[in-house]
Scaffold this active site. Structure first.
Site, PDB file in Angstrom:
ATOM      1  N   TYR A 167       0.822  -1.207   0.000  1.00 26.91           N
ATOM      2  CA  TYR A 167       0.000   0.000   0.000  1.00 26.91           C
ATOM      3  C   TYR A 167       0.859   1.261   0.000  1.00 26.91           C
ATOM      4  O   TYR A 167       0.336   2.374   0.128  1.00 26.91           O
ATOM      5  CB  TYR A 167      -0.938   0.012   1.207  1.00 26.91           C
ATOM      6  N   ARG A 189       1.665  -1.326 -12.108  1.00 25.95           N
ATOM      7  CA  ARG A 189       0.524  -1.571 -11.226  1.00 25.95           C
ATOM      8  C   ARG A 189      -0.402  -0.361 -11.253  1.00 25.95           C
ATOM      9  O   ARG A 189       0.027   0.781 -11.455  1.00 25.95           O
ATOM     10  CB  ARG A 189       1.015  -1.817  -9.794  1.00 25.95           C
ATOM     11  N   HIS A 190      -1.674  -0.621 -11.028  1.00 27.14           N
ATOM     12  CA  HIS A 190      -2.624   0.481 -10.879  1.00 27.14           C
ATOM     13  C   HIS A 190      -2.198   1.408  -9.741  1.00 27.14           C
ATOM     14  O   HIS A 190      -1.416   1.048  -8.866  1.00 27.14           O
ATOM     15  CB  HIS A 190      -4.034  -0.058 -10.606  1.00 27.14           C
ATOM     16  N   ARG A 228      -5.538   2.914  -4.288  1.00 27.71           N
ATOM     17  CA  ARG A 228      -6.963   2.568  -4.296  1.00 27.71           C
ATOM     18  C   ARG A 228      -7.500   2.474  -2.884  1.00 27.71           C
ATOM     19  O   ARG A 228      -6.766   2.518  -1.897  1.00 27.71           O
ATOM     20  CB  ARG A 228      -7.156   1.221  -4.997  1.00 27.71           C
ATOM     21  N   THR A 259      -9.577  -3.518  -0.864  1.00 28.46           N
ATOM     22  CA  THR A 259     -10.439  -4.466  -1.569  1.00 28.46           C
ATOM     23  C   THR A 259     -11.650  -4.796  -0.688  1.00 28.46           C
ATOM     24  O   THR A 259     -11.669  -4.510   0.518  1.00 28.46           O
ATOM     25  CB  THR A 259      -9.685  -5.751  -1.906  1.00 28.46           C
ATOM     26  N   ARG A 310     -10.124  -0.312 -11.564  1.00 26.58           N
ATOM     27  CA  ARG A 310      -8.993   0.491 -11.091  1.00 26.58           C
ATOM     28  C   ARG A 310      -7.792   0.382 -12.024  1.00 26.58           C
ATOM     29  O   ARG A 310      -7.003   1.318 -12.139  1.00 26.58           O
ATOM     30  CB  ARG A 310      -8.609   0.088  -9.665  1.00 26.58           C
ATOM     31  N   LYS A 340       3.499 -11.576  -0.414  1.00 31.24           N
ATOM     32  CA  LYS A 340       3.880 -11.602  -1.826  1.00 31.24           C
ATOM     33  C   LYS A 340       4.805 -12.784  -2.132  1.00 31.24           C
ATOM     34  O   LYS A 340       4.641 -13.450  -3.168  1.00 31.24           O
ATOM     35  CB  LYS A 340       4.551 -10.281  -2.226  1.00 31.24           C
ATOM     36  N   ASP A 386      -0.646  -6.054  -8.350  1.00 24.61           N
ATOM     37  CA  ASP A 386       0.605  -6.355  -7.648  1.00 24.61           C
ATOM     38  C   ASP A 386       0.919  -7.846  -7.628  1.00 24.61           C
ATOM     39  O   ASP A 386       2.067  -8.250  -7.860  1.00 24.61           O
ATOM     40  CB  ASP A 386       0.587  -5.778  -6.227  1.00 24.61           C
TER      41      ASP A 386
END
Length: 440
Positions: free
Chosen positions: A44, A70-71, A74, A77, A155, A277, A338
Site C-alpha cells: 500500500y 501496477r494500478h 486505491r 479491496t 482500477r 507476496k 501487484d
C-alpha cells in the site's frame, strides 16, 4: 462513474495548470507522512523511485520500451474493507477510552470505499505517463505511439486511461495514445493472477508472522479501549487504515499517529506484506511463478519481433492479431495488479532469494520488500537496446537497474537479447509442467 470522474479529474488539473507551463509538471500531491513510514506500508506504499534514472551505456541506444505498471492507489479491496469495518466497529463501540491517542475516534467517520482508484492514484498514473513521454520522446512519432493494454478491473482500466492522458498532456496533445485492449479477467489474461485455481495461499506464513509481531500491539489497543476485545487480525486491519485513509484524503490519517509510537507496528505490518507476496505468487508458492509465464512469453515476442509462443495464460485470439498485439511499436504499456507483477518477477528470475523469508524473523538486509517491488503505481521497465549491432536488454524496477545475473548482465545491467531469451527457459517451456498442476 468512478472511471469518468477520475478521468475528468486529471483533465481539469491539466487545463488549470498545464497549459501555462513550458513543460507539464507532476500533479501527485505530497503526503504529510515521512517517507520511511510510507515505505512500511508494504504493497500500500505509494511509488517512490529507488534510484536516479541512469542513461544507457555509451554506444547503446534504446529502440523499444516495455512498461508493466501496477494500478495507482486505491481503496481497500472488498475483503480487506470487511475486516477493517469489523475492527472499527469494536473500537467505536467502546464508551470510554483510557488512552488519549484514541480520542479521535469519538468523532470519527469511516468513509472508505472499496476497490476503486482514489484521486491520488489517478494522479500517480497521470504522472507516470508524463514521465514516459519525457524520457522516451525520441521513440515516438505520429505513426508510432504507445500501445496500451489493461487487465479488466476498473482500477486498472482507469490507471491506464490516466497514464494515456498524462502522456498526451506532456506532448501538449500532439501524441494521444489510447487504451487499445482490455483483458477480460474471467478469460485468459496475462495481466491478472486468475488462472491457477489450485495454487496455494500465503496464509500459513502471514498468520504465523501476525501471531509473532501483533500481540503486544493488540494488548496496547485493548488496554486503551476496554472491552473492545480486538484480535491480532483486527490490529493488522487497523494499521492499514493509516495508508488507506492517507492516500484517500491526501492528508495524514490519525491512525498513523496512533501506531507510530508503538514499537514494531509499521515494520511488522510491512513484513507481513513481504511474506504475503513471496508465498502468495512469488518464489515461495509452488504455483506462483507459472502465473507470470504468459506475460514473459509476450515480452519475448516483442523483444524478438516474433509471434507469441505460449500455452499458459495468453489469449491466442488477441495475441495472434496484429491489431490487438502488434509487434511494430516502440513503446508498450501494460497495466496490472501487484500479485501478477510478483508472479512475473518470479517467472523471469528477478529478486531471487538465497533463503526463503522466515515467517517468524525478518532479515534487516532483505531485498524482498513489497514496498520496493509492487507499490501503488510501481513499474517494471524493460528497455531493448541497440549496442553497436547487438540487440540487448536492461530491466529497471521502480527505476533501479537490475543486475540480470541470470543472463550474464554486465556492470551496467545489460545482457544481449539472445542471452535473455535463453535465460527464460521456464517461460519458453510453458512453466515446465507447472501450469497443468493449476488444474489438477
Amino acid at each position: 462513474m468512478a472511471l469518468l470522474l477520475l478521468s475528468i479529474l486529471v483533465a481539469l488539473v491539466y487545463s488549470a495548470f498545464g497549459a501555462s507551463m513550458n513543460a507539464v509538471k507532476p500533479i501527485t500531491p505530497t503526503l504529510n507522512v515521512p517517507k520511511e513510514i510510507q515505505l512500511d506500508w508494504s504493497e500500500y506504499s505509494p511509488y517512490f523511485p529507488l534510484d536516479e534514472y541512469r542513461d544507457v551505456p555509451g554506444g547503446c541506444e534504446i529502440d523499444q520500451v516495455n512498461i508493466l505498471q501496477r494500478h495507482g492507489a486505491r481503496f481497500p479491496t472488498t475483503g480487506a474493507n470487511t475486516n477493517i469495518k469489523a475492527a472499527l466497529a469494536k473500537l467505536l463501540a467502546v464508551r470510554h477510552y483510557t488512552d488519549p491517542q484514541l480520542d479521535f475516534l469519538r468523532n470519527f467517520t469511516d468513509d472508505l470505499g472499496s476497490n476503486d482508484l482514489v484521486p491520488f492514484g489517478a494522479a500517480q498514473s497521470y504522472d507516470a505517463g508524463i514521465e514516459a513521454f519525457q524520457r522516451y520522446t525520441h521513440l515516438i512519432t505520429e505513426e508510432n505511439i504507445p500501445f496500451v493494454r489493461a487487465s479488466g478491473s476498473e482500477r486498472v482500466i482507469v490507471s491506464a486511461m490516466n497514464w494515456t492522458q498524462g502522456f498526451s498532456a506532456a506532448s501538449f496533445h500532439k501524441y494521444n495514445p489510447k487504451l487499445s485492449v482490455i483483458l477480460d479477467e474471467s478469460l485468459n489474461d496475462t495481466l491478472d493472477d486468475n488462472m491457477c485455481p489450485d495454487a496455494g495461499s500465503s496464509d500459513p506464513q502471514t498468520n504465523l508472522w501476525q501471531s509473532t509481531f501483533a500481540p503486544p500491539i493488540t494488548l496496547l489497543l485493548n488496554e486503551g479501549a476496554p472491552d473492545a476485545n480486538l484480535t491480532d487480525t483486527d490490529t493488522s486491519s487497523l494499521i492499514s487504515m493509516c495508508p488507506f485513509e492517507t492516500v484517500f484524503k491526501e492528508q495524514r490519517s490519525p491512525f498513523c499517529d496512533l501506531f507510530a509510537p508503538m514499537p514494531g507496528a509499521f515494520p511488522g505490518f510491512a513484513y507481513g506484506g513481504d511474506l504475503d507476496k513471496y508465498y502468495g505468487t512469488g518464489y515461495g508458492q509452488a504455483l506462483g511463478p507459472v502465473q507470470g509465464v504468459g506475460y514473459v512469453n509476450e515480452l519475448l515476442a516483442r523483444l524478438t519481433n516474433s509471434p507469441v509462443q505460449d500455452e499458459t495464460q495468453t489469449n491466442h485470439t488477441l495475441d495472434s492479431d496484429p491489431t490487438t498485439f502488434p509487434l511494430n511499436r516502440t513503446i508498450y504499456a501494460d497495466f496490472t495488479h501487484d500479485n501478477q507483477m510478483i508472479a512475473i518477477y518470479s517467472a523471469m528470475g528477478l529478486f531471487r532469494q538465497a533463503t526463503p523469508p522466515d515467517p517468524t524473523k525478518p532479515s534487516p538486509t532483505r531485498n524482498w520488500r513489497a514496498s520496493s517491488l509492487v507499490p501503488f503505481s510501481g513499474r517494471m521497465v524493460v528497455e531493448r537496446l541497440k549496442c553497436g549491432s547487438t540487440p540487448s536488454v536492461r530491466i529497471l524496477v521502480n527505476q533501479q537497474v537490475q543486475p540480470l545475473e541470470f543472463c550474464g548482465g554486465d556492470k551496467n545491467g545489460v545482457c544481449t537479447v539472445n542471452a535473455f531469451v535463453k535465460s527464460q527457459a521456464y517461460a519458453r517451456n510453458n512453466g515446465n509442467g507447472d501450469f497443468e498442476k493449476c488444474f489438477a
